[in-house]
Each structure stands twice: as structure tokens, then as C-alpha cells.
Design a protein around this motif. Structure first.
Motif, PDB file in Angstrom:
ATOM      1  N   GLU A 254      -8.592   1.968   5.854  1.00 50.11           N
ATOM      2  CA  GLU A 254      -9.125   3.042   6.668  1.00 50.11           C
ATOM      3  C   GLU A 254      -9.117   4.338   5.867  1.00 50.11           C
ATOM      4  O   GLU A 254      -8.066   4.791   5.414  1.00 50.11           O
ATOM      5  N   PHE A 255     -10.307   4.902   5.660  1.00 49.78           N
ATOM      6  CA  PHE A 255     -10.420   6.234   5.080  1.00 49.78           C
ATOM      7  C   PHE A 255     -11.760   6.829   5.493  1.00 49.78           C
ATOM      8  O   PHE A 255     -12.655   6.129   5.987  1.00 49.78           O
ATOM      9  N   HIS A 256     -11.913   8.115   5.294  1.00 51.16           N
ATOM     10  CA  HIS A 256     -13.072   8.859   5.796  1.00 51.16           C
ATOM     11  C   HIS A 256     -14.343   8.476   5.025  1.00 51.16           C
ATOM     12  O   HIS A 256     -14.292   8.235   3.814  1.00 51.16           O
ATOM     13  N   PRO A 257     -15.509   8.424   5.713  1.00 49.75           N
ATOM     14  CA  PRO A 257     -16.769   8.144   5.010  1.00 49.75           C
ATOM     15  C   PRO A 257     -17.104   9.164   3.923  1.00 49.75           C
ATOM     16  O   PRO A 257     -17.912   8.880   3.031  1.00 49.75           O
ATOM     17  N   GLY A 258     -16.471  10.336   3.998  1.00 52.26           N
ATOM     18  CA  GLY A 258     -16.671  11.348   2.958  1.00 52.26           C
ATOM     19  C   GLY A 258     -15.669  11.240   1.829  1.00 52.26           C
ATOM     20  O   GLY A 258     -15.593  12.132   0.980  1.00 52.26           O
ATOM     21  N   ALA A 259     -14.913  10.146   1.781  1.00 51.68           N
ATOM     22  CA  ALA A 259     -13.883   9.983   0.749  1.00 51.68           C
ATOM     23  C   ALA A 259     -14.479  10.096  -0.647  1.00 51.68           C
ATOM     24  O   ALA A 259     -15.567   9.589  -0.937  1.00 51.68           O
TER      25      ALA A 259
ATOM     26  N   LEU B  88       0.839  -1.196   0.000  1.00 51.79           N
ATOM     27  CA  LEU B  88       0.000   0.000   0.000  1.00 51.79           C
ATOM     28  C   LEU B  88       0.875   1.247   0.000  1.00 51.79           C
ATOM     29  O   LEU B  88       1.943   1.271   0.630  1.00 51.79           O
ATOM     30  N   ALA B  89       0.421   2.292  -0.697  1.00 53.10           N
ATOM     31  CA  ALA B  89       1.069   3.603  -0.650  1.00 53.10           C
ATOM     32  C   ALA B  89      -0.019   4.667  -0.719  1.00 53.10           C
ATOM     33  O   ALA B  89      -1.084   4.444  -1.304  1.00 53.10           O
ATOM     34  N   THR B  90       0.231   5.829  -0.129  1.00 52.69           N
ATOM     35  CA  THR B  90      -0.748   6.911  -0.128  1.00 52.69           C
ATOM     36  C   THR B  90      -0.158   8.165  -0.772  1.00 52.69           C
ATOM     37  O   THR B  90       1.056   8.398  -0.711  1.00 52.69           O
ATOM     38  N   PHE B  91      -1.040   8.952  -1.386  1.00 54.67           N
ATOM     39  CA  PHE B  91      -0.638  10.231  -1.984  1.00 54.67           C
ATOM     40  C   PHE B  91      -1.240  11.352  -1.156  1.00 54.67           C
ATOM     41  O   PHE B  91      -2.458  11.485  -1.051  1.00 54.67           O
ATOM     42  N   GLU B  92      -0.386  12.149  -0.535  1.00 54.62           N
ATOM     43  CA  GLU B  92      -0.812  13.280   0.284  1.00 54.62           C
ATOM     44  C   GLU B  92       0.152  14.437   0.060  1.00 54.62           C
ATOM     45  O   GLU B  92       1.366  14.228  -0.081  1.00 54.62           O
ATOM     46  N   ASP B  93      -0.389  15.658   0.041  1.00 55.35           N
ATOM     47  CA  ASP B  93       0.443  16.864  -0.067  1.00 55.35           C
ATOM     48  C   ASP B  93       1.405  16.793  -1.251  1.00 55.35           C
ATOM     49  O   ASP B  93       2.570  17.203  -1.162  1.00 55.35           O
TER      50      ASP B  93
END
Length: 331
Positions: free
Chosen positions: A34-39, A14-19
Motif C-alpha cells: 500500500e502506497f500513494h499513486p503519486g509515490a 517489511l520496514a518503512t523509512f519515515e521522518d
């Protein structure tokens, strides 16, 4: 035996893209995210994926088939969905890392390890219906699968649908969950109404693709399939089959094919039709259903050329034939 794609290895990469940048690769449990319900992905379908396989050879080697082509297509899907651009080298490493970790679990032929990279938009912003997600999550799942044809070769029944298409024309090249979801209704209705296995979408008489696979017609030594454009998915298996057909001296015609021509050719003795895709490579088609009539394709049974092309591709994947096109990545 468990249904295709329902068993998973216990970990994934897994990898994430932020900023504006990608994180380092992590190896995490594969039973949760795990991520926000508003994703963004949950509200505006900012998601794409790939499907490819790793194969175990008789000498113990494990090889991934056409990984680079799948990574390029995933980069294209991400661009067309306005997701953050993936790092192709990083995704390559993510796939290699997780397949290497579970190398001992790759089944022997005719089984394989199915590989599912997935990219989703994760920005919590339900007001961005007309704007892209600025953050995302990329992960690679593994699923060991058995013989797709364990129940024997059977031919499919296809309903020809001229009044709709699989997805919006400008989205055809994107391997996105939304495109598959949009085909579910027509496929379910076709099963209930005419006992069809799949719908072959032919908007305004133009033969395109089914809900989950590309379509090819085989007339003697000629393979006919729709020429590439933005309206349908450019299958890696499709490209592989066409390449091997040329290697075998066959004529490959990538061009428009009308419903009328398809039905006329299909009824000729010796004609064959098939669906191409990662799961089954080539699945023979025996019946076309159009305007309440059924048309048998050739003799209605799996065709010799279809089986020959499938075997040719399997032999490369399984290490039983030369990898003349450099399709295999050894782990």
C-alpha cells in the motif's frame, strides 16, 4: 512447473523509512503493498533490488549464499539512487527472519529459495522529478525455484550490439529496475531479427554485459572479463566465479575486451564463453552474432571449464565442498 520466480511464500518482511528513521521490522502478507499513486517510485523510478539464494544441505542445514555482499551492493544502489540509506544490519535481520520462517520450504538441490530484497521511494510528490524521495519502503520476498537447467544444458545465442548500451554509464553499478527495462527493447528486437537469446552490449566496441548478466570468455586456462568500472553491474556471481577460477590455478584477466578480440578468440578451438548470474550461475554461450554474421564459440557446445566452474560454485552452495571464503550464512 511454474516459471522461475512466479511462486512466492505467503509472507514477507517489511520496514518503512519515515521522518528520518526506519520502522521496526514487520512480517506481512506478500500479495500486496500500500502506497500513494503519486509515490516517487511510480513516476521517477526510485527503486533497486537484490537477488540471492538460500540452499538446503544434505544434513538439513539451510545456508544463504553471500548475503553480506548483496546487502553491501543494495546499500550502494540506494546511495546512487539517492534513496534513504538502508540499515544494513536491519536488512540482514529481515532476510534471516523470513528465511527462518520458511526454512522448511527451501527446496533440495538443485532447487533453492530465491530471495528478493527491494527498496522503493514512496514519497507522494509528483513535483520531485529533480529531487529524491524522503520516504521509502524496504521488503524481502521469497520464491522457491527449481532446477534452472531442467531442460538440459543448451548454449545461448548473443547479438553483439555496438551502437548502444544497457543503461546510462553512470547508472551501471545500480541494480535498478530501470536498467533492466531499458534493455528490453533491444533484446526483443534481437530475438525477432536474428533469433538471439540475449544482447551483449558493446558500446563503441567495448564488451560489457548483457541485459541481465555478466559476460566471461574462457581461453584455455585464462578467464577474461571486463574490469570493474561504473558502467556495468558488479555481479556477486561474477566475483564468486573469478575467485574459484583463481583457486583452481587459472589466470583471471579483468580488462577491456574489444569486439574484434572477442570474435577472434571465440573461433579458436577450445574457447568458451558464458554468462554469470544468480539464477543460472554460469550459462554457456555457443554463438555470437555480429553485423549479420554468426561466429561459433569453440565447438558451439557447453565447455568443460564452464561446467567445471559452475559445479565448483554449486558444490559450495550445496554444502558439498569447503566454504573456504566464508560465503555461507547458516540459518
Amino acid at each position: 512447473m511454474a516459471a522461475f520466480g512466479t511462486v512466492f511464500m505467503p509472507q514477507m518482511t517489511l520496514a518503512t523509512f519515515e521522518d528520518g528513521q526506519w520502522s521496526d521490522i514487520q512480517t506481512v502478507p506478500s500479495d500486496r503493498l500500500e502506497f500513494h499513486p503519486g509515490a516517487h517510485v511510480l513516476h521517477y523510478s526510485s527503486t533497486c533490488f537484490e537477488g540471492l539464494k538460500a540452499f538446503r544441505h544434505d544434513n538439513g542445514d539451510v545456508c544463504i549464499f553471500r548475503m553480506d555482499a548483496n546487502i553491501r551492493r543494495m546499500a550502494q544502489s540506494s546511495r546512487l539512487l539517492s534513496l534513504p540509506p538502508i540499515d544494513e544490519a536491519q536488512l540482514h535481520q529481515m532476510i534471516v527472519d523470513i528465511v527462518t520462517q520458511f526454512k522448511g520450504d527451501v527446496p533440495t538441490p538443485p532447487g533453492s529459495m530465491y530471495i528478493r530484497p527491494t527498496h522503493i521511494g514512496t514519497e507522494a510528490a509528483i513535483g520531485k522529478a529533480a529531487a529524491p524521495s524522503m520516504s521509502s519502503l524496504l521488503y524481502v520476498l521469497l520464491s522457491p525455484v527449481g532446477d534452472y537447467f531442467a531442460g538440459g544444458d543448451v548454449t545461448l545465442r548473443l547479438l553483439l550490439e555496438e551502437n548502444g548500451q544497457r543503461c546510462a554509464p553512470h547508472m551501471g553499478m545500480v541494480k535498478s529496475g530501470g536498467n533492466y527495462a531499458s534493455a528490453l527493447g533491444p533484446i526483443s528486437r534481437a530475438r525477432e531479427s536474428v533469433d538471439a537469446d540475449q544482447v551483449l552490449f558493446c558500446p563503441n566496441g567495448d564488451v560489457q554485459e548483457t541485459g541481465a548478466a555478466n559476460f566471461i570468455l574462457i581461453d584455455g586456462d585464462e578467464v577474461i572479463t571486463k574490469g570493474l568500472d561504473s558502467s556495468f553491474l558488479h555481479g556477486v556471481t561474477r566475483d564468486s566465479i573469478l575467485t574459484l577460477a583463481r583457486d583452481l590455478g587459472m589466470t583471471v584477466s579483468e580488462r577491456d575486451l574489444t569486439v574484434d578480440e572477442l570474435i577472434e578468440r571465440a573461433q579458436k578451438p577450445g574457447t568458451e564463453a558464458a554468462l554469470s548470474g544468480t539464477a543460472a550461475v554460469l550459462t554457456p554461450v555457443g554463438t555470437l552474432i555480429h553485423n549479420g554474421q554468426e561466429f561459433q564459440v569453440g565447438n558451439g557446445k557447453p565447455g568443460a571449464t564452464t561446467l567445471r566452474l559452475r559445479e565448483a560454485l554449486n558444490n559450495v552452495q550445496w554444502g558439498k565442498a569447503e566454504d573456504a571464503h566464508g560465503w555461507l550464512t547458516r540459518i
